[in-house]
Design a protein around this motif. Structure first.
Motif, PDB file in Angstrom:
ATOM      1  N   ARG A 192      32.938  68.592  62.870  1.00 21.00           N
ATOM      2  CA  ARG A 192      33.046  67.177  63.341  1.00 21.00           C
ATOM      3  C   ARG A 192      31.710  66.496  62.681  1.00 21.00           C
ATOM      4  O   ARG A 192      31.809  65.278  62.391  1.00 21.00           O
ATOM      5  N   MET A 193      30.622  67.111  62.358  1.00 26.33           N
ATOM      6  CA  MET A 193      29.303  66.311  62.037  1.00 26.33           C
ATOM      7  C   MET A 193      29.964  65.764  60.601  1.00 26.33           C
ATOM      8  O   MET A 193      29.492  64.706  59.884  1.00 26.33           O
ATOM      9  N   ARG A 194      30.377  67.032  59.731  1.00 26.32           N
ATOM     10  CA  ARG A 194      30.772  66.605  58.332  1.00 26.32           C
ATOM     11  C   ARG A 194      31.981  65.522  58.478  1.00 26.32           C
ATOM     12  O   ARG A 194      31.837  64.510  57.314  1.00 26.32           O
ATOM     13  N   THR A 195      32.949  65.432  59.211  1.00 25.69           N
ATOM     14  CA  THR A 195      33.756  64.453  59.158  1.00 25.69           C
ATOM     15  C   THR A 195      33.273  62.944  59.534  1.00 25.69           C
ATOM     16  O   THR A 195      33.454  61.894  59.008  1.00 25.69           O
ATOM     17  N   GLU A 213      18.769  71.410  70.649  1.00 29.51           N
ATOM     18  CA  GLU A 213      19.933  70.513  70.582  1.00 29.51           C
ATOM     19  C   GLU A 213      21.069  71.037  70.200  1.00 29.51           C
ATOM     20  O   GLU A 213      22.105  70.909  70.479  1.00 29.51           O
ATOM     21  N   MET A 214      21.068  71.874  69.171  1.00 24.04           N
ATOM     22  CA  MET A 214      22.122  72.729  68.517  1.00 24.04           C
ATOM     23  C   MET A 214      22.516  73.767  69.690  1.00 24.04           C
ATOM     24  O   MET A 214      23.922  73.856  69.809  1.00 24.04           O
ATOM     25  N   LEU A 215      21.983  74.285  70.579  1.00 29.40           N
ATOM     26  CA  LEU A 215      22.240  75.292  71.216  1.00 29.40           C
ATOM     27  C   LEU A 215      23.110  74.727  72.479  1.00 29.40           C
ATOM     28  O   LEU A 215      24.287  75.251  72.772  1.00 29.40           O
ATOM     29  N   PHE A 216      22.608  73.788  72.932  1.00 32.42           N
ATOM     30  CA  PHE A 216      23.321  72.954  73.781  1.00 32.42           C
ATOM     31  C   PHE A 216      24.673  72.412  73.256  1.00 32.42           C
ATOM     32  O   PHE A 216      25.776  72.132  74.025  1.00 32.42           O
ATOM     33  N   ALA A 217      24.695  71.908  72.155  1.00 32.64           N
ATOM     34  CA  ALA A 217      25.771  71.216  71.339  1.00 32.64           C
ATOM     35  C   ALA A 217      27.018  72.345  71.229  1.00 32.64           C
ATOM     36  O   ALA A 217      28.187  71.936  71.391  1.00 32.64           O
ATOM     37  N   ILE A 218      26.494  73.584  71.020  1.00 31.27           N
ATOM     38  CA  ILE A 218      27.504  74.365  70.740  1.00 31.27           C
ATOM     39  C   ILE A 218      28.005  75.153  71.913  1.00 31.27           C
ATOM     40  O   ILE A 218      28.827  76.369  71.926  1.00 31.27           O
ATOM     41  N   GLY A 219      27.519  74.811  73.039  1.00 32.29           N
ATOM     42  CA  GLY A 219      27.991  75.364  74.294  1.00 32.29           C
ATOM     43  C   GLY A 219      27.153  76.506  74.872  1.00 32.29           C
ATOM     44  O   GLY A 219      27.424  77.393  75.721  1.00 32.29           O
ATOM     45  N   TYR A 257      24.053  72.738  58.533  1.00 29.75           N
ATOM     46  CA  TYR A 257      25.415  73.458  59.127  1.00 29.75           C
ATOM     47  C   TYR A 257      25.390  74.884  59.234  1.00 29.75           C
ATOM     48  O   TYR A 257      25.993  75.505  60.158  1.00 29.75           O
ATOM     49  N   ALA A 258      24.725  75.368  58.481  1.00 34.10           N
ATOM     50  CA  ALA A 258      24.364  76.922  58.401  1.00 34.10           C
ATOM     51  C   ALA A 258      23.618  77.368  59.244  1.00 34.10           C
ATOM     52  O   ALA A 258      24.002  78.578  60.011  1.00 34.10           O
ATOM     53  N   ALA A 317      24.775  83.969  66.725  1.00 32.54           N
ATOM     54  CA  ALA A 317      23.646  84.820  67.437  1.00 32.54           C
ATOM     55  C   ALA A 317      23.746  84.633  69.176  1.00 32.54           C
ATOM     56  O   ALA A 317      23.403  85.543  69.806  1.00 32.54           O
ATOM     57  N   THR A 318      24.591  83.632  69.502  1.00 30.72           N
ATOM     58  CA  THR A 318      24.854  83.458  70.816  1.00 30.72           C
ATOM     59  C   THR A 318      26.057  83.632  71.473  1.00 30.72           C
ATOM     60  O   THR A 318      26.374  83.510  72.649  1.00 30.72           O
ATOM     61  N   GLY A 319      27.042  84.174  70.496  1.00 29.48           N
ATOM     62  CA  GLY A 319      28.453  84.091  70.805  1.00 29.48           C
ATOM     63  C   GLY A 319      29.215  83.067  71.023  1.00 29.48           C
ATOM     64  O   GLY A 319      30.271  82.816  71.624  1.00 29.48           O
ATOM     65  N   HIS A 320      29.114  82.009  70.307  1.00 26.77           N
ATOM     66  CA  HIS A 320      29.665  80.591  70.174  1.00 26.77           C
ATOM     67  C   HIS A 320      29.997  80.195  68.910  1.00 26.77           C
ATOM     68  O   HIS A 320      29.995  79.033  68.462  1.00 26.77           O
ATOM     69  N   SER A 321      30.584  81.140  68.029  1.00 30.99           N
ATOM     70  CA  SER A 321      30.845  80.960  66.658  1.00 30.99           C
ATOM     71  C   SER A 321      31.987  79.689  66.555  1.00 30.99           C
ATOM     72  O   SER A 321      31.878  78.858  65.604  1.00 30.99           O
ATOM     73  N   ARG A 322      32.907  79.927  67.271  1.00 34.12           N
ATOM     74  CA  ARG A 322      33.968  79.074  67.398  1.00 34.12           C
ATOM     75  C   ARG A 322      33.597  77.410  67.694  1.00 34.12           C
ATOM     76  O   ARG A 322      33.849  76.480  66.666  1.00 34.12           O
ATOM     77  N   GLU A 323      32.684  77.382  68.630  1.00 31.45           N
ATOM     78  CA  GLU A 323      32.234  75.973  69.126  1.00 31.45           C
ATOM     79  C   GLU A 323      31.397  75.651  67.988  1.00 31.45           C
ATOM     80  O   GLU A 323      31.181  74.106  67.659  1.00 31.45           O
ATOM     81  N   ALA A 324      30.319  76.303  67.493  1.00 36.30           N
ATOM     82  CA  ALA A 324      29.502  75.761  66.241  1.00 36.30           C
ATOM     83  C   ALA A 324      30.275  75.490  65.134  1.00 36.30           C
ATOM     84  O   ALA A 324      29.697  74.467  64.554  1.00 36.30           O
ATOM     85  N   GLY A 325      31.121  76.069  64.776  1.00 34.96           N
ATOM     86  CA  GLY A 325      32.120  75.683  63.597  1.00 34.96           C
ATOM     87  C   GLY A 325      32.672  74.388  63.820  1.00 34.96           C
ATOM     88  O   GLY A 325      32.800  73.345  62.892  1.00 34.96           O
ATOM     89  N   GLU A 326      33.354  74.166  65.134  1.00 39.14           N
ATOM     90  CA  GLU A 326      33.678  72.724  65.477  1.00 39.14           C
ATOM     91  C   GLU A 326      32.752  71.608  65.374  1.00 39.14           C
ATOM     92  O   GLU A 326      32.906  70.543  64.944  1.00 39.14           O
ATOM     93  N   VAL A 327      31.436  72.102  65.619  1.00 38.68           N
ATOM     94  CA  VAL A 327      30.492  70.770  65.927  1.00 38.68           C
ATOM     95  C   VAL A 327      30.026  70.529  64.386  1.00 38.68           C
ATOM     96  O   VAL A 327      30.000  69.315  63.854  1.00 38.68           O
ATOM     97  N   ALA A 328      29.785  71.571  63.589  1.00 40.35           N
ATOM     98  CA  ALA A 328      29.614  71.272  62.044  1.00 40.35           C
ATOM     99  C   ALA A 328      30.810  70.498  61.351  1.00 40.35           C
ATOM    100  O   ALA A 328      30.383  69.594  60.718  1.00 40.35           O
TER     101      ALA A 328
END
Length: 328
Positions: free
Chosen positions: A185-188, A83-89, A163-164, A172-183
């Motif tokens: 958004r979850m926090r908010t 789920e995380m992999l798909f969520a971060i693009g 979040y970590a 690990a997948t080259g989607h650091s920016r997207e992962a940060g955005e998902v985390a």
């Protein structure tokens, strides 16, 4: 927080099988060979990976793992990671997922098992990265011999763990920016839901049901942290004498504890609902049953700690709001 738990047994709980979602088949690939299902079909794929971000070093269950280049063939052996992999693009990079990864629907589900990993079946998909929950049966050593990096994402105990792991998978997948955005958004979203939930006049108690033999989770688990956001009291905490985080309660203990809310995380696996629970011996006296406080949850959402935990928080908020309104 599947088989989660695998066959809902105590052994599976204690082994951390909450990260799985069901029992895997002994034959770890459909028709004995990899399938051609496109990983990105209908899934969240986003932009391609940032090739300049590699080599990248990430935490893997307490060990550092270096990934030389952006992975193109990822095998995920854990539903939450899927789920995380798909969520971060990173969906377009995922070529195979385990037999319990049922979200999103476009994920390339196979008969691979995260609970009993089959090295040969995994390597049939020629992965350049494997994501798993734990190092089961020497998985990491076996794949490392084949020069296949493995990233472990153990069961989360806190929101920060979740979040970590998003950060880890993003790197690990080259989607650091997207992962940060998902985390972020979850926090908010979680903070907003909790803040908007009316505080009951008195503290409410609850029972979180993992299966219909009354296995449950305590406040020390990830799911317990979800309820803690609302100041709820977990009736299972005092019963966890072994300190596993997943005790089995007796019917007598539960009825005497008399929880205000009962959350059923076994609606799909075990067919439980408010009507079924109300017919259990002695449960007609339980506050949750008497006052409409029995809440059915989606088993999968209630056992994972990815982006959909926001939906779980929202469900708990609704239950707390309703229960608070009925207090005299």
């Amino acid at each position: 927080m599947r088989s989660v738990p695998l066959l809902r047994s105590a052994a599976a709980l204690l082994l951390g099988a909450l990260v799985l979602t069901g029992c895997g088949d002994s034959d770890d690939s459909k028709d004995g060979k990899p399938q051609d299902t496109p990983a990105a079909a209908g899934g969240s794929t986003g932009a391609g990976p940032d090739a300049k971000a590699f080599p990248a070093t990430v935490d893997s269950g307490g060990t550092k793992v270096t990934i030389a280049s952006a992975p193109k063939k990822i095998v995920s052996l854990t539903p939450t990671a899927t789920e995380m992999l798909f969520a971060i693009g990173a969906g377009s990079q995922v070529t195979a997922v385990d037999d319990q990864s049922n979200f999103p629907a476009s994920a390339p589900k196979t008969k691979l098992s995260g609970f009993k990993p089959n090295i040969e079946a995994i390597t049939n998909y020629t992965p350049d990265l494997v994501v798993a929950s734990d190092d089961i049966d020497g998985l990491v050593a076996a794949l490392n011999k084949l020069r296949i990096p493995v990233v472990l994402t153990p069961a989360a105990k806190t929101f920060d763990d979740s979040y970590a792991q998003l950060t880890t998978l993003g790197t690990a997948t080259g989607h650091s920016r997207e992962a940060g955005e998902v985390a972020a958004r979850m926090r908010t979203d979680i903070a907003g839901i909790v803040a908007a939930t009316p505080k009951p006049a008195r503290q409410l108690s609850y029972f979180h049901e993992l299966d219909n033999t009354l296995y449950t989770s305590t406040s020390k688990t990830f799911i317990g942290q979800v309820y803690a956001q609302f100041g709820l009291k977990n009736i299972a905490d005092e019963a966890d004498k072994a300190g596993t985080g997943y005790p089995q309660l007796s019917a007598e203990y539960l009825v005497q504890a008399n929880p205000d809310l009962v959350f059923l995380a076994d609606t799909k696996c075990c067919g439980q609902n408010a009507d079924v629970v109300a017919k259990r011996p002695g449960w007609d006296t339980v506050n949750a049953v008497r006052n409409g406080g029995v809440v059915g949850l989606d088993d999968d959402i209630a056992s994972r700690w990815g982006p959909r935990v926001v939906d779980l928080v929202r469900a708990v908020s609704g239950a707390v709001t309703k229960a608070g309104a009925t207090q005299g």
